[in-house]
Design an enzyme around this catalytic site. Structure first.
Site, short mmCIF file in Angstrom:
data_model
loop_
_atom_site.label_atom_id
_atom_site.label_comp_id
_atom_site.label_asym_id
_atom_site.label_seq_id
_atom_site.Cartn_x
_atom_site.Cartn_y
_atom_site.Cartn_z
CB THR A 126 77.72 -1.09 6.81
OG1 THR A 126 76.93 -1.23 7.99
CG2 THR A 126 76.87 -0.50 5.70
CE1 TYR A 149 80.58 -3.99 15.22
CE2 TYR A 149 82.11 -4.44 13.44
CZ TYR A 149 80.83 -4.21 13.88
OH TYR A 149 79.80 -4.17 12.98
CE LYS A 201 79.92 -0.33 15.17
NZ LYS A 201 79.08 -1.52 14.99
#
Length: 294
Positions: free
Chosen positions: A45, A133, A161
């Protein structure tokens, strides 16, 4: 730091990719004031892949100064080359980050051994805890359970994650992983429209796109789910549905810039070649936000 709500804000920049310090500081302060459990700076993001090393370092310095220790700061350090990712990890640590987030960014498809070696090098570059990630939607690499377990043996690697499950329930996926991972190794999820179910199913964290600009609403959902109040969590998630629809249609990265402009939080365009969402979709963004104010 790796439990509860982790809010991932955009990184406001000008057309040349230069970070807008006042705008970024306001966003980060807003998240800390709202009471999020951590802030994920320079995640997907945050457009980390579009920023130079210098601007990424500046963004961390701005965030650290703004936060002044109020909220843990996790910094994305993904890069194509291992030496670049190691340097970015060092920059983040020197600037005062509390944790690191690493995705296996690639052009040539990577093998599991290559990803392991990459993560081992970056994890060993600092004393900071590191988040795996697992984001196949952008990296095109999916971490197998075997690789996650293998990486969990590296002392600095503290959590993963995860994307939303494809072939299993949240409960089944987490049970299978936890049976093999060290005790206390946290499992969090991204994919905002699945956050309520993930948390209700026992996920440790929600790594949230929308919380980067709407922390109060995302916190309400998180706290309801953490308390086991399924009815309230589902009610709050339903209020987000128009926004989830926009995320799925246009991509959350693009929609977040529209949200920021609608709320007058900052005004910037996504990094080219990414284009803003069409003008005709902007009333839908406004309507979705209005529904979340009720």
């Amino acid at each position: 730091m790796f439990r509860g709500l982790s809010a991932f804000p955009p990184t406001p920049t000008d057309a040349d990719g230069i970070v807008q310090p006042d705008a970024l500081s306001r966003l980060v302060d807003r998240l800390a004031t709202a009471g999020v459990d951590s802030i994920g700076l320079l995640g997907s993001t945050g457009g980390y892949a579009y920023l130079s090393r210098q601007e990424r370092r500046r963004a961390v310095e701005i965030a650290v100064k703004t936060l002044a220790g109020r909220t843990p700061l996790i910094v994305g350090v993904g890069a194509l080359r291992t030496d670049e990712a190691v340097a970015l990890a060092g920059d983040a640590a020197k600037a005062g980050a509390n944790g690191l987030l690493l995705a296996p960014v690639s052009y040539t498809p990577l093998t599991e051994d290559e990803v392991f070696a990459h993560f081992a090098a970056v994890a060993g570059a600092t004393d900071l805890p590191l988040v795996i990630y697992n984001n196949p939607g952008t990296t095109k690499f999916t971490f197998s359970p075997d690789l996650i377990v293998r990486l969990s043996a590296i002392p600095q690697i503290a959590t993963v994650k995860m994307p939303l499950p494809v072939d299993a329930s949240f409960e089944a996926e987490m049970a299978a992983l936890r049976a093999r991972l060290p005790q206390g190794f946290a499992i969090g999820y991204s994919g905002d429209w699945g956050a309520a179910e993930a948390l209700l199913s026992g996920a440790d964290a929600w790594y949230s796109v929308v919380a980067g600009l709407l922390p109060a609403q995302a916190l309400a959902l998180t706290r309801a789910a953490q308390a086991g109040d399924a009815a309230e969590a589902h009610r709050l998630n339903q209020a987000f549905d128009p926004l989830w629809t926009l995320f799925k249609q246009f991509g959350s990265f693009r929609v977040m810039y529209a949200i920021a402009a609608t709320l007058d939080l900052f005004h910037a365009a996504p990094h080219r070649p990414v284009l803003p969402i069409p003008d005709e979709a902007l009333p839908r963004v406004a309507a979705a936000l209005e529904g979340l104010q009720d």
